[in-house]
Motif scaffolding. Structure first.
Motif, short mmCIF file in Angstrom:
data_model
loop_
_atom_site.label_atom_id
_atom_site.label_comp_id
_atom_site.label_asym_id
_atom_site.label_seq_id
_atom_site.Cartn_x
_atom_site.Cartn_y
_atom_site.Cartn_z
N ASN A 23 0.80 -1.23 0.00
CA ASN A 23 0.00 0.00 0.00
C ASN A 23 0.83 1.28 0.00
OD1 ASN A 23 -2.79 -0.98 0.03
ND2 ASN A 23 -2.15 -1.98 1.92
N GLN A 82 8.04 6.73 8.65
CA GLN A 82 7.38 7.64 9.57
C GLN A 82 7.85 9.08 9.33
OE1 GLN A 82 8.31 7.19 13.80
NE2 GLN A 82 6.11 7.29 14.23
N ASN A 85 6.53 10.58 6.20
CA ASN A 85 5.10 10.88 6.33
C ASN A 85 4.33 10.54 5.05
OD1 ASN A 85 2.96 11.70 7.94
ND2 ASN A 85 3.02 13.80 7.13
N VAL A 87 2.64 7.37 4.77
CA VAL A 87 1.59 6.39 5.06
C VAL A 87 0.93 6.75 6.40
CG1 VAL A 87 2.57 4.46 3.77
CG2 VAL A 87 3.23 4.79 6.11
N ASP A 88 -0.18 6.10 6.66
CA ASP A 88 -0.94 6.33 7.88
C ASP A 88 -0.06 6.12 9.11
OD1 ASP A 88 -2.80 6.41 9.93
OD2 ASP A 88 -4.00 4.73 9.19
N GLN A 89 0.04 7.16 9.92
CA GLN A 89 0.90 7.12 11.11
C GLN A 89 0.41 6.10 12.14
OE1 GLN A 89 3.94 8.88 11.48
NE2 GLN A 89 3.53 9.15 9.31
N LYS A 90 -0.89 5.87 12.20
CA LYS A 90 -1.42 4.89 13.15
C LYS A 90 -0.92 3.49 12.81
CE LYS A 90 -5.63 3.11 15.20
NZ LYS A 90 -6.47 2.08 14.69
N VAL A 91 -0.95 3.15 11.55
CA VAL A 91 -0.45 1.85 11.10
C VAL A 91 1.04 1.73 11.41
CG1 VAL A 91 0.00 0.41 9.06
CG2 VAL A 91 -2.20 1.58 9.30
N ASN A 93 2.75 3.35 13.70
CA ASN A 93 2.97 3.27 15.15
C ASN A 93 2.72 1.87 15.68
OD1 ASN A 93 3.78 5.92 15.42
ND2 ASN A 93 1.71 6.67 15.81
#
Length: 120
Positions: A23, A82, A85, A87-91, A93
């Motif tokens: 992704n 990370q 920046n 991709v989704d930071q939640k994923v 983390n």
């Protein structure tokens, strides 16, 4: 942690890494990272399983050191993503947390195994 649980956990980590790689946005920089992260992340589960088939304590230590190295490399590439920046930071983390936890488990396992060997 039981051997079976860690087999499942390392396999799950591998699958999560591969899903993340699939992704990533198609840019030159992320293609490089995807290749490196895909290799190191998929190696964690595969090499952990190989360590369970070790024929000696020394072979086990050698294979577990590879597992630790691959987990640490995966952590590095996740940190790079990370900071980029992209991709989704939640994923990220969640994966960084899992890489940290797995690293702690593998370090403890290596220390305990070395201690047991030295006390024989």
């Amino acid at each position: 942690m039981k051997e079976f649980d860690l087999k499942k956990r390392t396999k799950s980590f591998t699958i999560s890494i591969l899903n993340l790689v699939d992704n990533l946005p198609m840019k030159s920089s992320t293609r490089i990272i995807a290749n490196q992260l895909g290799k190191s992340g998929s190696s964690v589960g595969a090499n952990y399983r190989a360590s369970l088939r070790a024929r000696s304590d020394n072979e086990y230590l050698s294979k577990m050191n590879i597992v630790l190295e691959e987990t640490d490399e995966s952590h590095f590439w996740l940190e790079v993503l990370q900071e980029l920046n992209v991709v989704d930071q939640k994923v990220l983390n969640e994966l960084l947390n899992e890489a940290n936890e797995l690293t702690a488990i593998f370090v403890t396992t290596l220390k305990n195994t070395k201690s047991r060997i030295n006390n024989k």
